[in-house]
Design a protein around this motif. Structure first.
Motif, PDB file in Angstrom:
ATOM      1  N   TRP A 257       0.755  -1.303   0.031  1.00 26.74           N
ATOM      2  CA  TRP A 257      -0.068  -0.034   0.053  1.00 26.74           C
ATOM      3  C   TRP A 257       0.833   1.346   0.026  1.00 26.74           C
ATOM      4  N   ARG A 258       2.083   1.211   0.870  1.00 25.32           N
ATOM      5  CA  ARG A 258       2.655   2.442   0.939  1.00 25.32           C
ATOM      6  C   ARG A 258       3.502   2.762  -0.198  1.00 25.32           C
ATOM      7  N   HIS A 259       3.896   1.443  -0.909  1.00 27.20           N
ATOM      8  CA  HIS A 259       4.524   1.473  -2.339  1.00 27.20           C
ATOM      9  C   HIS A 259       3.649   2.409  -3.463  1.00 27.20           C
ATOM     10  N   CYS A 260       2.707   1.692  -3.506  1.00 27.53           N
ATOM     11  CA  CYS A 260       1.692   2.005  -4.426  1.00 27.53           C
ATOM     12  C   CYS A 260       1.167   3.549  -4.280  1.00 27.53           C
ATOM     13  N   LEU A 261       0.800   3.856  -3.156  1.00 26.50           N
ATOM     14  CA  LEU A 261       0.482   5.330  -3.004  1.00 26.50           C
ATOM     15  C   LEU A 261       1.386   6.321  -2.901  1.00 26.50           C
ATOM     16  N   THR A 262       2.917   5.962  -2.806  1.00 27.57           N
ATOM     17  CA  THR A 262       3.726   6.922  -2.700  1.00 27.57           C
ATOM     18  C   THR A 262       4.151   7.255  -4.311  1.00 27.57           C
ATOM     19  N   THR A 263       3.851   5.802  -5.373  1.00 26.57           N
ATOM     20  CA  THR A 263       4.269   6.076  -6.632  1.00 26.57           C
ATOM     21  C   THR A 263       3.079   6.504  -7.431  1.00 26.57           C
ATOM     22  N   GLY A 264       1.894   6.316  -7.140  1.00 26.94           N
ATOM     23  CA  GLY A 264       0.938   6.335  -7.671  1.00 26.94           C
ATOM     24  C   GLY A 264       0.500   5.174  -8.643  1.00 26.94           C
ATOM     25  N   GLN A 265       1.274   4.218  -8.495  1.00 32.17           N
ATOM     26  CA  GLN A 265       1.047   3.052  -9.556  1.00 32.17           C
ATOM     27  C   GLN A 265       0.593   2.046  -8.759  1.00 32.17           C
TER      28      GLN A 265
END
Length: 323
Positions: A257-265
């Protein structure tokens, strides 16, 4: 504890409506148990699609399959919108809620925050509630409405998380509770449901969010109740090893979740050809059939398919296919 949703909510325990909770009241887009399970079982894209603030085309869909569960929660926990039975005059002659009048009535009821159910479902929900309350009373457990459907919000591993707890007793030594309606509450069936729907992840997520929000390290219990008579119940607490593994899964969900929210991907399934090997038990079934058919042919001199044709032939007159 807040009584009303007046804007973005910070870490802590809040008393808000289910509608406000599902709209995500946290200051930044937060991860719920449902979203964590979607991230792990399907893909980040599925979680993104199911989030009301991330997906601009998000639409909240009221599913009829959840109506009994919502009504049961109201009857047992004393919180949330009430449930009401369809009036007879809007139903079809066979009792179905398929008429235009029934659909319009149901839409109005839902708009008022209530759940429409049929008369027999109304009675079943009250019977379920009575069975649950009797079972819990026998175990000296009660669910006061003031401590039901509380929302915990907290930041864990750099991720804002939320959880709506069905019941959190005032005593911090007592476990958190979650109510599930089901068709089969036998222990074996409950175990299959927990694995199929990822309820172990829910248990880990809820206890972790609650601890981060309150500092209280609580156990977690499910109450599974059957939707049909005799409305038997099964109270379940997952073992230590199961919870250790569940926490590994929730940690991975937060990382994703953190990775996706940060990258927008928010990727979906792999854009490639996936080669699958079917499980051994599936292949073993065919090998068993091959063995059986070979034995039949060896014993009778006839193939099973040929025997089936002979059995269905008009002139057979009840003659056994193996004769």
């Amino acid at each position: 504890m807040k009584d009303l949703l007046t804007g973005a909510l910070g870490p802590g325990v809040h008393d808000i409506s289910a509608e406000a909770y599902h709209a995500d009241p946290a200051a930044v887009p937060s991860m719920s148990s449902t979203l964590a399970r979607l991230m792990l079982a399907r893909s980040p894209r599925h979680a993104w699609t199911a989030h009301p603030r991330l997906n601009p085309d998000y639409e909240s869909v009221e599913k009829k399959t959840f109506d009994i569960g919502r009504a049961a929660h109201r009857a047992v926990l004393g919180k949330g919108g009430d449930f009401v039975a369809y009036p007879d005059h809007v139903l079809a002659k066979n009792g179905a809620a398929s008429t235009t009048a029934a659909k319009e009535w149901a839409e109005e009821i839902r708009a008022r925050g209530m759940t429409p159910v049929k008369s027999d479902e109304f009675d079943a929900v009250n019977d379920m509630a009575a069975e649950i309350m009797a079972r819990l009373a026998f175990m000296e457990i009660a669910f006061p409405p003031a401590r039901s459907e509380l929302t915990a919000i907290a930041e864990i591993d750099g991720v804002m998380c939320r959880a709506m707890i069905d019941h959190a007793p005032e005593d911090p030594r007592q476990p958190l509770w979650d109510l599930k309606t089901t068709t089969d509450a036998s222990p074996d069936a409950v175990m299959r449901s927990i694995m199929a729907y990822g309820y172990d992840i829910q248990a880990a997520h809820y206890t972790e969010v609650w601890k981060a929000a309150t500092g209280e390290d609580r156990a977690f219990r499910f109450v599974f109740v059957e939707k049909e008579a005799p409305h038997e119940c099964c109270v379940v607490q997952l073992g230590g090893d199961s919870m250790v593994m569940a926490r590994k899964r929730t940690a991975r969900a937060r990382e994703m979740w953190r990775h996706c929210l940060t990258t927008g991907q928010w990727p979906g399934y792999p854009a490639e050809i996936v080669q699958l090997e079917l499980p051994e038990f599936y292949q073993a079934r065919w090998l068993e059939r091959e063995t059986f058919e070979a034995e039949v042919k060896k014993a009778t001199g006839r193939d099973v398919l040929e025997a089936a044709y002979r059995w269905q032939a008009p002139e057979n007159h009840g003659e056994t296919p193996w004769a």
